[in-house]
Structures are given as structure tokens and as C-alpha cells.
Enzyme design. Structure first.
Site, PDB file in Angstrom:
ATOM      1  N   ASN A 108      87.420 -27.212 -55.718  1.00 29.11           N
ATOM      2  CA  ASN A 108      88.696 -27.839 -56.083  1.00 29.11           C
ATOM      3  C   ASN A 108      89.162 -28.967 -55.156  1.00 29.11           C
ATOM      4  O   ASN A 108      89.918 -29.824 -55.579  1.00 29.11           O
ATOM      5  CB  ASN A 108      89.792 -26.787 -56.290  1.00 29.11           C
ATOM      6  N   GLU A 136      89.385 -18.499 -46.309  1.00 31.24           N
ATOM      7  CA  GLU A 136      90.545 -19.182 -46.904  1.00 31.24           C
ATOM      8  C   GLU A 136      90.476 -18.912 -48.398  1.00 31.24           C
ATOM      9  O   GLU A 136      89.660 -19.516 -49.100  1.00 31.24           O
ATOM     10  CB  GLU A 136      90.475 -20.688 -46.620  1.00 31.24           C
ATOM     11  N   CYS A 174      94.770 -23.905 -54.337  1.00 25.59           N
ATOM     12  CA  CYS A 174      95.014 -22.537 -53.868  1.00 25.59           C
ATOM     13  C   CYS A 174      96.492 -22.247 -53.654  1.00 25.59           C
ATOM     14  O   CYS A 174      96.922 -21.106 -53.723  1.00 25.59           O
ATOM     15  CB  CYS A 174      94.226 -22.278 -52.589  1.00 25.59           C
TER      16      CYS A 174
HETATM   17  P1  NAP Z   1      84.143 -19.361 -55.550  1.00 25.65           P
HETATM   18  O1  NAP Z   1      83.616 -19.101 -56.893  1.00 25.65           O
HETATM   19  O2  NAP Z   1      84.514 -18.213 -54.696  1.00 25.65           O
HETATM   20  O3  NAP Z   1      83.042 -20.264 -54.796  1.00 25.65           O
HETATM   21  C1  NAP Z   1      83.246 -20.761 -53.505  1.00 25.65           C
HETATM   22  C2  NAP Z   1      81.903 -21.014 -52.856  1.00 25.65           C
HETATM   23  O4  NAP Z   1      81.245 -19.758 -52.628  1.00 25.65           O
HETATM   24  C3  NAP Z   1      80.948 -21.839 -53.706  1.00 25.65           C
HETATM   25  O5  NAP Z   1      80.217 -22.690 -52.876  1.00 25.65           O
HETATM   26  C4  NAP Z   1      80.061 -20.766 -54.324  1.00 25.65           C
HETATM   27  O6  NAP Z   1      78.814 -21.245 -54.746  1.00 25.65           O
HETATM   28  C5  NAP Z   1      79.915 -19.812 -53.159  1.00 25.65           C
HETATM   29  N1  NAP Z   1      79.474 -18.458 -53.499  1.00 25.65           N
HETATM   30  C6  NAP Z   1      79.508 -17.852 -54.716  1.00 25.65           C
HETATM   31  N2  NAP Z   1      79.000 -16.604 -54.626  1.00 25.65           N
HETATM   32  C7  NAP Z   1      78.635 -16.420 -53.323  1.00 25.65           C
HETATM   33  C8  NAP Z   1      78.060 -15.332 -52.607  1.00 25.65           C
HETATM   34  N3  NAP Z   1      77.766 -14.189 -53.199  1.00 25.65           N
HETATM   35  N4  NAP Z   1      77.832 -15.500 -51.290  1.00 25.65           N
HETATM   36  C9  NAP Z   1      78.158 -16.645 -50.659  1.00 25.65           C
HETATM   37  N5  NAP Z   1      78.700 -17.721 -51.307  1.00 25.65           N
HETATM   38  C10 NAP Z   1      78.938 -17.603 -52.621  1.00 25.65           C
HETATM   39  O7  NAP Z   1      85.433 -20.309 -55.604  1.00 25.65           O
HETATM   40  P2  NAP Z   1      85.661 -21.617 -56.473  1.00 25.65           P
HETATM   41  O8  NAP Z   1      85.812 -21.222 -57.903  1.00 25.65           O
HETATM   42  O9  NAP Z   1      84.684 -22.674 -56.115  1.00 25.65           O
HETATM   43  O10 NAP Z   1      87.082 -22.082 -55.877  1.00 25.65           O
HETATM   44  C11 NAP Z   1      88.284 -21.561 -56.306  1.00 25.65           C
HETATM   45  C12 NAP Z   1      88.828 -20.531 -55.356  1.00 25.65           C
HETATM   46  O11 NAP Z   1      88.942 -21.072 -54.049  1.00 25.65           O
HETATM   47  C13 NAP Z   1      90.242 -20.107 -55.727  1.00 25.65           C
HETATM   48  O12 NAP Z   1      90.366 -18.723 -55.588  1.00 25.65           O
HETATM   49  C14 NAP Z   1      91.097 -20.836 -54.714  1.00 25.65           C
HETATM   50  O13 NAP Z   1      92.360 -20.262 -54.473  1.00 25.65           O
HETATM   51  C15 NAP Z   1      90.228 -20.788 -53.515  1.00 25.65           C
HETATM   52  N6  NAP Z   1      90.646 -21.816 -52.553  1.00 25.65           N
HETATM   53  C16 NAP Z   1      91.286 -21.431 -51.398  1.00 25.65           C
HETATM   54  C17 NAP Z   1      91.731 -22.400 -50.497  1.00 25.65           C
HETATM   55  C18 NAP Z   1      92.414 -22.037 -49.212  1.00 25.65           C
HETATM   56  O14 NAP Z   1      92.420 -22.874 -48.309  1.00 25.65           O
HETATM   57  N7  NAP Z   1      92.986 -20.852 -49.080  1.00 25.65           N
HETATM   58  C19 NAP Z   1      91.508 -23.744 -50.779  1.00 25.65           C
HETATM   59  C20 NAP Z   1      90.866 -24.083 -51.961  1.00 25.65           C
HETATM   60  C21 NAP Z   1      90.433 -23.105 -52.837  1.00 25.65           C
HETATM   61  P3  NAP Z   1      78.553 -21.610 -56.300  1.00 25.65           P
HETATM   62  O15 NAP Z   1      79.493 -22.714 -56.631  1.00 25.65           O
HETATM   63  O16 NAP Z   1      77.141 -22.028 -56.305  1.00 25.65           O
HETATM   64  O17 NAP Z   1      78.829 -20.379 -57.086  1.00 25.65           O
END
Ligand code: NAP
Length: 474
Positions: free
Chosen positions: A152, A248, A282
Site C-alpha cells: 500500500n 507494523e 493502515c
Molecule cells: P500482507 O499480505 O501481510 O503482506 C505483507 C508482506 O508479507 C508481503 O511482502 C507479502 O508477500 C509477505 N508475506 C506474505 N506471507 C508471508 C509469510 N508467510 N512469511 C513472510 N512474509 C509473508 O499485507 P498487504 O496486503 O501487502 O498489506 C496490507 C496490510 O499491511 C494491512 O493489514 C495494513 O494495515 C498493513 N500495513 C501496516 C502499516 C503500519 O505501519 N502499521 C503500514 C502499511 C500497511 P506477498 O505479497 O508475496 O504475499
């Protein structure tokens, strides 16, 4: 068609396998992206491991110069960078431009903060037996940092890991989200030009569980810095063993609107908080609790402002809301709206879709057990509920698995003080929405919103370990 290569040990390496990358908005193939094998991940980790002493021993002024140069290179190519973000993530171009400007800031802060890694002297003779000893602490780089980032904010959230890691003298293996690899490879290109030694930054794309899983469990990787969903974050924590992790994660951020607030003035900001980047932030504004005395006015003005949002092509500078990251997210969001309706919610506007776009949606009178209220919605959906008092609203905000940031608009200083004390979140914003961040402030959450804090200085602290040195002068 762009065919990307892996970036390992300062070289562009042809990958064995590739996967087509589709535009979330048009569905067209926009690039072919490496889908790294375990052997390629191994190669990247080893490169980072071998480079760790070079980075640790590099004088701080050199690390700072590389980061400053990187920031300048990015600033010079800001337009190109914004288009890249917009193409791979469907982020409206005006938001993507904002992200690039912030990324430049994050690297500039990293360059500056590199020069402030101070230890402290310890007055050893404060304890009997400590006499005649001189002691001080040194912040040692950890070595290899595994950085795993979400789709994002594909450029700035990468910067929040790479900037502090390099500033503190570490090396990095970066695994960006599969949907947004292009901005990470763009960074690698700029880093190479900025003069980072081979192995200092390695970029590996591929499956989350394969690449991410290996980073989390490999002993050469000394820390995982992860931004993403709570589900994946918890899975990483469980696998990481003693390895330190910064997580995060997500939230269902809320704002409270007290009586006597100038509604007209705050509406544009609340609408932006709810719908910018299609609500895929987020700290996106997901829940609005409005005092009964101004509820009707607030709803009427909020809905009118929502009607004026421009929906469409992310590359059009006029667009406010574009496609969600995947078509299946539209279906999920629609099913959550339907569930809220079944539980008695009313749709004030939206609730419909067009291709991969979900129209900005405002829900009223939403039951707190509805998914759009108690889970992270990550779509352009916001609920506006009426409350009897600020106290009731605070209880509702706190009644959540998450706790990243929360906001309150009030004219009353006592109410503001009370809210700042009672809201259980990582950051409280008085007279603002929760959807606010600048890149040097401490940022992170409580409960399922995560562990640790980012914001350059705070991330750097967690990317070093303290060593104590004692001279015995007796
Ligand atoms: P996500 O599905 O959790 O993916 C995040 C990263 O983790 C991607 O690079 C993903 O790779 C990888 N990943 C997936 N499965 C994994 C595993 N089993 N082991 C290690 N890494 C793995 O999140 P997203 O959909 O990209 O992002 C949205 C989420 O991020 C929301 O929940 C949002 O709130 C959160 N977020 C939090 C913050 C903060 O600062 N608190 C900021 C921005 C976003 P792939 O893409 O290859 O699956």
C-alpha cells in the site's frame, strides 16, 4: 514488456522463473517479475551476510552521503517514481506523488540520523565497587536485516526499513509485496547509482511464504522488520524464535467528533482520511463517532463531500479513488457491506462497484460486531455512528483488537486531555484524523497493531544492539 531481474550483491541477476504482474486497474500485464527460487534467496542472504563488515566499518559520513545522494536521485526522478507506484498499485497519481515526496524525506532523515547514533557514559562509581572504572555504550549494527513490505505504500514503507538499516550500518535483504515490486527495483537502481557497496541492499521478489519464510528462519538474518497484515505478522512472530522482530500491522482507526466543533472545517480532512488510496492505509479512517448534537449535520456534509470525489483511472491527476489492489478485494468488501446491512446498517452513499473499483461507501448505524467495524476494512468504506458522549466514544474506540492511532476533534481542553489519557493506541491526534504521519515521528501500535516503533530514529534504535565497554583504571 519490462522483464525485471533480481538485485543481488550489486548485480542484476537473471531469475530462473518469472510471473506476470497485472495492473490492478486495467488488468493488463505491466511487467514480468522474478519469482525467486530458494537457491536465489540463499544467494541474496549470503551476499548481505558477506557485506555486513563492509557496511559496519563504513564511516558514518559515507553512509550519510550515500543516503543523501539517494534522496537527491529520487527527487530528480520523482515524476517517474510516482507513475511507477500508480501503475503497480492503482494509487491515484496525486497520492503517489505525495508518497514519493515523503520517501525523499525518509531518506533525508536517515542521512541526518546516521550522524546521531550516540552512546552514553555510565557513572560506574554510583555503585559501591564501581570506583575507578570508565564505561560507555556503543550501538552496534546487527548485520543482515530482513525487510518485508506491503503493497500500500510500496516506496515509503521500503524506505522506512532500508533508510534506517543503512544509516545504522546494516545490510538488507528486501522482499517487497508481490503486487508492488517495481518501486523496490527502482530503489535498487538508485542505490547502485548512489554508491552503496555490493551486498548492502539485495532485492528479491517472489512468494511471501517462500522468500519471507526463508528470511524469517535463516540464522544469518539478525532481525525482521515487517509491515503488513496482522495474520502474516503473527505467523512471522511465531516462526522467528529469538530473532527480534518489528511488526507494523493493521488497524480499524477511529476519530471522535465532539459537540461544538466547526463541522464545515473538518469535513474535507475526514473525507480524505477515509478514502485516500482507496482506504488502503493502515491508519485509514474507518470509524467515526459523532456527538448526537452535531451528528445529522456531520453526516449530511460528509455525504455531500463524498459525492464530489472523482472515481477512475489512477494515472489521471484528478482521480481521488481508483481500483482496489485485487478484484477479489472488491468482492470481499461488498460482502462485508452486505453483512453490516443484515445487522441493521444503512448505506448513506456507495455500496456499489465498477470493475475493480469500489465506490466510496458511507455506512450509518453500524452494529459494533459487524466486520466493517471490528475488523480492518482496507477499502473505501467508513462508518459514522452517533454517540451520547465522548466517554462512550472512547470506549467504542478502545473496544478493538487494534490500536494504531486515534483522533479526536474537540474545542474543550479538558476533553482533549482526558481523551489523550484514555485512548489506548500508539498515537493520539488532538484536532486531527488518525490518518496522519510524518516520517521522523515514532509510529506504531499496541495490541494486534504491532510491536515496536518506526520513524527513522526509532527504527534505527531497533536495528542496533547495545555494547557496554568498561575500562578498569584501578
Ligand atoms: P500482507 O499480505 O501481510 O503482506 C505483507 C508482506 O508479507 C508481503 O511482502 C507479502 O508477500 C509477505 N508475506 C506474505 N506471507 C508471508 C509469510 N508467510 N512469511 C513472510 N512474509 C509473508 O499485507 P498487504 O496486503 O501487502 O498489506 C496490507 C496490510 O499491511 C494491512 O493489514 C495494513 O494495515 C498493513 N500495513 C501496516 C502499516 C503500519 O505501519 N502499521 C503500514 C502499511 C500497511 P506477498 O505479497 O508475496 O504475499
Amino acid at each position: 514488456m519490462i522483464k525485471k531481474q533480481l538485485f543481488i550483491n550489486g548485480e542484476w541477476v537473471e531469475a530462473k522463473k518469472h510471473t506476470p504482474l497485472l495492473s490492478p486497474y486495467t488488468g493488463e500485464v505491466i511487467a514480468n517479475v522474478p519469482d525467486a527460487t530458494m537457491e536465489e534467496v540463499e544467494f541474496a542472504i549470503e551476499a548481505a551476510y558477506q557485506a555486513r563488515n563492509t557496511m559496519a566499518e563504513m564511516p558514518i559520513h559515507q553512509r550519510a552521503t550515500i543516503l543523501e545522494k539517494l534522496a537527491n536521485l529520487l527527487e530528480n526522478r520523482a515524476e517517474e517514481a510516482a507513475i511507477l507506484i500508480s501503475k503497480e498499485s492503482a494509487k491515484p497519481l496525486k497520492d503517489a506523488k505525495g508518497e514519493v515526496a515523503r520517501t525523499v524525506q525518509t531518506y533525508k532523515f536517515s542521512a541526518e540520523e546516521a550522524k546521531r547514533i550516540n552512546g552514553e557514559t555510565i557513572p560506574m562509581d554510583a555503585a559501591p565497587g564501581g570506583e575507578g572504572r570508565l564505561a560507555y555504550t556503543v550501538n552496534m549494527p546487527l548485520g543482515v536485516i530482513g525487510a518485508i513490505t506491503p503493497f500500500n505504500f510500496p516506496m515509503n514503507l521500503v524506505a522506512h526499513k532500508v533508510g534506517p538499516a543503512i544509516a545504522a550500518g546494516n545490510t538488507v535483504v528486501l522482499k517487497p509485496a508481490s503486487q508492488t515490486p517495481l518501486s523496490a527495483y527502482f530503489l535498487a537502481e538508485l542505490m547502485e547509482e548512489a554508491g552503496l557497496p555490493p551486498g548492502g541492499l539485495n532485492v528479491i521478489t517472489g512468494s511471501g511464504s517462500v522468500v519471507g519464510g526463508k528470511l524469517v528462519t535463516d540464522d544469518r538474518v539478525k532481525k525482521i522488520s515487517f509491515t503488513g497484515s496482522p495474520e502474516v505478522g503473527i505467523c512471522i512472530r511465531n516462526k522467528a524464535n529469538l530473532k527480534p522482530v518489528t511488526l507494523e500491522l493493521g488497524s480499524n482507526a477511529a476519530v471522535i467528533i465532539d459537540k461544538d466543533v466547526n463541522i464545515e472545517k473538518i469535513i474535507p480532512r475526514c473525507v480524505t482520511g477515509a478514502f485516500s488510496s482507496q482506504g488502503q492505509v493502515c491508519i485509514s479512517l474507518q470509524r467515526i463517532y459523532v456527538h448526537k448534537e452535531c451528528y445529522d449535520t456531520f453526516v449530511e456534509k460528509f455525504v455531500t463531500a463524498t459525492k464530489n470525489l472523482k472515481v477512475g483511472d489512477p494515472l489521471n491527476l484528478q482521480t481521488d479513488v481508483s481500483a482496489l489492489i485485487h478484484r477479489k478485494e472488491v468482492d470481499r468488501a461488498l460482502s462485508w457491506i452486505e453483512e453490516a446491512k443484515q445487522k441493521g446498517a444503512k448505506i448513506a452513499i456507495g455500496g456499489t462497484s465498477e470493475g475493480s473499483i469500489l465506490h466510496p461507501t458511507v455506512l450509518l448505524e453500524v452494529e459494533k460486531s459487524a466486520k466493517v467495524s471490528c475488523q480492518e476494512v482496507f477499502a473505501p468504506i467508513v462508518l459514522i455512528n452517533k454517540v451520547e458522549s465522548v466517554e462512550e466514544a472512547i470506549d467504542l474506540v478502545n473496544d478493538s483488537r487494534y490500536g494504531l492511532q486515534a483522533g479526536i476533534y474537540t474545542e474543550n481542553i479538558h476533553t482533549a486531555m482526558y481523551a489523550s489519557k484514555k485512548l489506548y493506541v500508539g498515537g493520539v491526534l488532538i484536532n486531527d484524523i488518525p490518518t496522519f504521519r510524518v516520517d521522523h515521528m515514532p509510529y506504531g501500535g499496541v495490541k494486534e497493531s504491532g510491536i515496536g516503533r518506526e520513524g527513522v530514529k526509532y527504527a534505527m534504535k531497533d536495528m542496533t544492539e547495545l555494547k557496554l565497554v568498561i575500562f578498569n583504571n584501578n
